[in-house]
Scaffold this motif. Structure first.
Motif, PDB file in Angstrom:
ATOM      1  N   TYR A 123      32.378  43.326  36.757  1.00 24.05           N
ATOM      2  CA  TYR A 123      31.526  42.710  37.740  1.00 24.05           C
ATOM      3  C   TYR A 123      31.357  41.287  37.050  1.00 24.05           C
ATOM      4  O   TYR A 123      31.238  40.944  36.108  1.00 24.05           O
ATOM      5  CB  TYR A 123      29.724  43.049  37.716  1.00 24.05           C
TER       6      TYR A 123
ATOM      7  N   ARG B 232      35.915  39.813  45.125  1.00 22.74           N
ATOM      8  CA  ARG B 232      36.830  40.631  44.795  1.00 22.74           C
ATOM      9  C   ARG B 232      36.419  41.853  43.851  1.00 22.74           C
ATOM     10  O   ARG B 232      37.206  42.844  44.143  1.00 22.74           O
ATOM     11  CB  ARG B 232      37.705  39.630  44.134  1.00 22.74           C
ATOM     12  N   HIS B 233      35.685  41.500  42.945  1.00 22.60           N
ATOM     13  CA  HIS B 233      35.126  42.954  42.038  1.00 22.60           C
ATOM     14  C   HIS B 233      34.513  43.830  42.658  1.00 22.60           C
ATOM     15  O   HIS B 233      34.419  44.925  42.575  1.00 22.60           O
ATOM     16  CB  HIS B 233      34.413  42.416  40.904  1.00 22.60           C
TER      17      HIS B 233
ATOM     18  N   PRO C 147      40.286  44.557  41.456  1.00 21.44           N
ATOM     19  CA  PRO C 147      39.923  44.999  39.985  1.00 21.44           C
ATOM     20  C   PRO C 147      39.231  46.591  40.188  1.00 21.44           C
ATOM     21  O   PRO C 147      38.676  46.727  41.303  1.00 21.44           O
ATOM     22  CB  PRO C 147      39.100  44.106  39.499  1.00 21.44           C
TER      23      PRO C 147
ATOM     24  N   GLU D 173      35.416  35.696  42.963  1.00 23.44           N
ATOM     25  CA  GLU D 173      35.561  36.656  41.915  1.00 23.44           C
ATOM     26  C   GLU D 173      34.364  37.881  42.288  1.00 23.44           C
ATOM     27  O   GLU D 173      34.774  39.204  41.945  1.00 23.44           O
ATOM     28  CB  GLU D 173      35.625  36.428  40.461  1.00 23.44           C
ATOM     29  N   TRP D 174      33.264  37.486  42.229  1.00 22.29           N
ATOM     30  CA  TRP D 174      32.365  38.384  42.713  1.00 22.29           C
ATOM     31  C   TRP D 174      32.814  39.368  44.053  1.00 22.29           C
ATOM     32  O   TRP D 174      32.378  40.494  43.819  1.00 22.29           O
ATOM     33  CB  TRP D 174      30.929  37.380  43.067  1.00 22.29           C
TER      34      TRP D 174
ATOM     35  N   SER E 101      37.111  47.996  38.110  1.00 17.64           N
ATOM     36  CA  SER E 101      35.812  47.841  37.239  1.00 17.64           C
ATOM     37  C   SER E 101      35.374  46.448  37.009  1.00 17.64           C
ATOM     38  O   SER E 101      36.280  45.614  37.218  1.00 17.64           O
ATOM     39  CB  SER E 101      35.849  49.002  35.903  1.00 17.64           C
TER      40      SER E 101
END
Length: 208
Positions: free
Chosen positions: A63, A75-76, A59, A72-73, A61
């Protein structure tokens, strides 16, 4: 840091070869790129270009809290992490290379080789041990650079952090918040340098 150490030792071990020149060139390129340009290039190639093929791995942008989804934390935050570390990898690689080459001229290295110690042990067990002292010291000094780069990185990737808070507060004239963030950054910088001094003294008795 691990990549800097491995590439720095590899460059020192193959001094003057194509490997050394290639690693040095990559390090100089990483050092010459401004943080905002590195962030935009990573976002373009790893988000926009991949997204044209239906791949949304990184990604550009946003959070996600760690408690909500650790995957996901991470990954972002991967692209911001890469943005902050690319230039530092180049700098630390050059320092490791120079420190290892300096350590190789020491008497204990010649003694180790005379005893038949393998080249891997000479570089990674003996020379690298001495070469890490300037790397640790530089790590504390580079914290200020990383914190400055974090301000730009948070803006590029739309992250809400201390750096972005400081910029928004300065633009809005909220000086108490600006002073608070400045004091916080200074305290973190002083604390990290204190830790570096302690670690250096523990590793090297001659520094006491």
């Amino acid at each position: 840091m691990t990549l800097s150490i491995v590439s720095g030792v590899a460059a020192a071990r193959r001094r003057g070869t194509a490997v050394d020149r290639g690693l040095s060139t990559a390090a100089y390129i990483a050092l010459s790129l401004p943080t905002f340009l590195t962030g935009m290039l990573l976002s373009y190639f790893l988000f926009f270009k991949l997204s044209t093929y239906g791949l949304y791995w990184f990604p550009s942008s946003g959070y996600v809290p760690f408690a909500e989804s650790p995957f996901e934390w991470a990954r972002h935050l991967l692209l911001p992490w890469l943005t902050l570390t690319i230039a530092e990898i180049g700098l630390f690689q050059r320092v490791v290379r120079g420190s290892v080459l300096e350590a190789l001229s020491a008497d204990y290295i010649r003694t180790a080789r005379a005893k038949g110690v393998s080249e891997n042990a000479v570089y990674y067990r003996h020379a690298l041990k001495s070469a890490l002292n300037p790397v640790i010291t530089l790590g504390g000094l580079e914290l200020a650079v990383i914190m400055g780069g974090a301000i730009v990185t948070e803006t590029v990737f739309g992250l809400d952090g201390v750096g972005r808070l400081a910029i928004n507060s300065a633009l809005e004239g909220d000086f108490p918040v600006v002073i608070g963030t400045t004091i916080f950054a200074a305290a973190v910088f002083v604390l990290c340098n204190l830790v570096v001094d302690v670690v250096t003294r523990l590793r090297d008795p001659a520094a006491r």
